[in-house]
Motif scaffolding. Structure first.
Motif, PDB file in Angstrom:
ATOM      1  N   THR A  80       0.840  -1.194   0.000  1.00 26.56           N
ATOM      2  CA  THR A  80       0.000   0.000   0.000  1.00 26.56           C
ATOM      3  C   THR A  80       0.876   1.246   0.000  1.00 26.56           C
ATOM      4  OG1 THR A  80      -0.123   0.046   2.424  1.00 26.56           O
ATOM      5  CG2 THR A  80      -1.807  -1.204   1.252  1.00 26.56           C
ATOM      6  N   PHE A  81       0.369   2.333  -0.564  1.00 27.30           N
ATOM      7  CA  PHE A  81       1.143   3.571  -0.587  1.00 27.30           C
ATOM      8  C   PHE A  81       0.187   4.757  -0.571  1.00 27.30           C
ATOM      9  CE2 PHE A  81       0.507   2.136  -4.937  1.00 27.30           C
ATOM     10  CZ  PHE A  81       0.003   3.268  -5.554  1.00 27.30           C
ATOM     11  N   GLU A  82       0.721   5.906  -0.190  1.00 29.24           N
ATOM     12  CA  GLU A  82      -0.065   7.126  -0.061  1.00 29.24           C
ATOM     13  C   GLU A  82       0.229   8.140  -1.168  1.00 29.24           C
ATOM     14  OE1 GLU A  82       0.002   6.927   4.856  1.00 29.24           O
ATOM     15  OE2 GLU A  82       1.064   8.524   3.778  1.00 29.24           O
ATOM     16  N   LYS A  83       1.436   8.117  -1.688  1.00 32.55           N
ATOM     17  CA  LYS A  83       1.848   9.141  -2.646  1.00 32.55           C
ATOM     18  C   LYS A  83       2.968   8.592  -3.521  1.00 32.55           C
ATOM     19  CE  LYS A  83       3.627  13.953  -2.688  1.00 32.55           C
ATOM     20  NZ  LYS A  83       2.491  14.547  -3.444  1.00 32.55           N
ATOM     21  N   ILE A  84       3.012   9.054  -4.770  1.00 33.94           N
ATOM     22  CA  ILE A  84       4.080   8.671  -5.690  1.00 33.94           C
ATOM     23  C   ILE A  84       4.687   9.930  -6.287  1.00 33.94           C
ATOM     24  CG2 ILE A  84       4.668   7.477  -7.837  1.00 33.94           C
ATOM     25  CD1 ILE A  84       2.423   5.544  -7.295  1.00 33.94           C
ATOM     26  N   VAL A  85       6.003  10.005  -6.261  1.00 39.21           N
ATOM     27  CA  VAL A  85       6.727  11.115  -6.886  1.00 39.21           C
ATOM     28  C   VAL A  85       7.501  10.524  -8.060  1.00 39.21           C
ATOM     29  CG1 VAL A  85       8.397  12.974  -6.570  1.00 39.21           C
ATOM     30  CG2 VAL A  85       6.920  12.276  -4.659  1.00 39.21           C
ATOM     31  N   THR A  86       7.320  11.105  -9.241  1.00 40.24           N
ATOM     32  CA  THR A  86       7.874  10.534 -10.466  1.00 40.24           C
ATOM     33  C   THR A  86       8.763  11.520 -11.212  1.00 40.24           C
ATOM     34  OG1 THR A  86       5.820   9.270 -10.701  1.00 40.24           O
ATOM     35  CG2 THR A  86       7.294   9.309 -12.597  1.00 40.24           C
ATOM     36  N   LEU A  87       9.859  11.012 -11.729  1.00 38.59           N
ATOM     37  CA  LEU A  87      10.715  11.749 -12.652  1.00 38.59           C
ATOM     38  C   LEU A  87      10.940  10.876 -13.877  1.00 38.59           C
ATOM     39  CD1 LEU A  87      13.520  13.250 -10.350  1.00 38.59           C
ATOM     40  CD2 LEU A  87      11.570  14.466 -11.353  1.00 38.59           C
ATOM     41  N   TYR A  88      11.212  11.503 -15.006  1.00 38.86           N
ATOM     42  CA  TYR A  88      11.547  10.772 -16.221  1.00 38.86           C
ATOM     43  C   TYR A  88      12.942  11.158 -16.679  1.00 38.86           C
ATOM     44  CZ  TYR A  88       6.549   9.763 -16.688  1.00 38.86           C
ATOM     45  OH  TYR A  88       5.273   9.337 -16.475  1.00 38.86           O
ATOM     46  N   LEU A  89      13.634  10.179 -17.240  1.00 37.00           N
ATOM     47  CA  LEU A  89      14.886  10.438 -17.945  1.00 37.00           C
ATOM     48  C   LEU A  89      14.612  10.066 -19.390  1.00 37.00           C
ATOM     49  CD1 LEU A  89      18.448   9.136 -16.924  1.00 37.00           C
ATOM     50  CD2 LEU A  89      17.767   9.875 -19.195  1.00 37.00           C
ATOM     51  N   ALA A  90      14.511  11.072 -20.254  1.00 39.50           N
ATOM     52  CA  ALA A  90      14.134  10.848 -21.646  1.00 39.50           C
ATOM     53  C   ALA A  90      15.310  11.069 -22.580  1.00 39.50           C
ATOM     54  CB  ALA A  90      12.986  11.784 -22.037  1.00 39.50           C
ATOM     55  N   ALA A  91      15.305  10.319 -23.669  1.00 41.55           N
ATOM     56  CA  ALA A  91      16.315  10.509 -24.708  1.00 41.55           C
ATOM     57  C   ALA A  91      16.058  11.828 -25.424  1.00 41.55           C
ATOM     58  CB  ALA A  91      16.276   9.348 -25.700  1.00 41.55           C
ATOM     59  N   ARG A  92      17.090  12.373 -26.011  1.00 44.77           N
ATOM     60  CA  ARG A  92      16.937  13.607 -26.776  1.00 44.77           C
ATOM     61  C   ARG A  92      16.232  13.317 -28.100  1.00 44.77           C
ATOM     62  NH1 ARG A  92      19.648  17.718 -24.388  1.00 44.77           N
ATOM     63  NH2 ARG A  92      21.222  17.142 -22.829  1.00 44.77           N
ATOM     64  N   ALA A  93      15.805  14.385 -28.772  1.00 47.60           N
ATOM     65  CA  ALA A  93      15.039  14.247 -30.003  1.00 47.60           C
ATOM     66  C   ALA A  93      15.770  13.385 -31.019  1.00 47.60           C
ATOM     67  CB  ALA A  93      14.766  15.635 -30.603  1.00 47.60           C
TER      68      ALA A  93
END
Length: 250
Positions: free
Chosen positions: A101-114
């Protein structure tokens, strides 16, 4: 026209209507049966399904803005020699949360360049250099030193479904982005977990020549970082506060 002729015509029309009704309502409903069959065979929720609002099937970055292409599909990967330790790690409890169970999620993305992709072998090397461990559900985790049994501080998954990194085909794997997600409560204070996840994402972005994005897939700036810190600081204070109790009766 005689009454007998009218009666015969009426009987013929009624018979035609009855035959048409039998044909129409007697047809097998193949489409509905197919829908029921597909519902029964629905796959179990995966990492990507659990974070569907945050983890899109594809992602690319143009300058400081992010663009999504729904037509992109996961790359079909050939079977390669399976590394036994990596395979056993994916099926182990290393990095598994003690409480699902969880109360909150913090998300980041690492995306490739164009116009670029993140490649499987490069992701593995970058993850190891950043201090991550491959484990539960086939994703990477940041564990507490000497206390892996407490669960992950945060985890890193592939945004392509099912969200895992298959070590059997990692040499051929390509993805537009990976996701860092901090699930609260964590085994450490929320702010401490964030202060661990952010530099890890930034370090891997340097190693992979990628871009760090926030949960809305916008370039992560100082203002957004400060706002997230304030939110997590408030979250920690709320959890440390003693529970409210009803006043005693005089």
């Amino acid at each position: 026209m005689s009454d007998t002729t009218l009666l015969r015509i009426g009987i013929v029309i009624a018979g035609a209507i009855l035959v048409a009704a039998i044909i129409f309502f007697g047809k097998p409903r193949k489409q509905e049966q197919g829908k029921r069959a597909s519902a029964r065979q629905a796959p179990r929720p995966s990492i990507a399904d659990a974070f569907a609002p945050r983890m899109e099937p594809t992602m690319g970055v143009v300058g400081d803005e992010q663009a999504v292409d729904d037509q992109d599909e996961p790359v079909t990967q050939p079977e390669l020699a399976l590394d036994a330790p990596a395979a056993s790690a994916a099926s182990s409890d290393l990095g598994k949360r003690n409480d699902e169970t969880f109360e909150k999620i913090v998300t980041l993305y690492l995306a490739a360049r164009a116009g670029a992709k993140l490649h499987g072998p490069d992701i593995v090397v970058a993850a190891e250099k950043a201090g991550l461990t491959y484990g539960h559900m086939g994703v990477f985790h940041r564990l507490i030193d000497n206390h892996p049994e407490r669960g992950p501080v945060f985890s890193v998954a592939n945004i392509m479904k099912p969200g895992s990194f298959d070590m059997a085909s990692i040499q051929a794997m390509e993805t537009p982005a990976i996701a860092f997600f901090l699930t609260l409560p964590a085994p450490v204070a929320a702010l401490d977990a964030w202060e661990t996840m952010l530099p890890t994402a930034q370090r891997m972005a340097e190693l992979l020549d990628g871009v760090v994005l926030d949960e809305s897939r916008n370039a992560l700036g100082r203002q957004r970082i400060a706002h997230i810190r304030d939110e997590l600081r408030a979250y920690d204070r709320q959890r440390e506060a003693p529970p409210l109790t009803k006043p005693g009766r005089w």
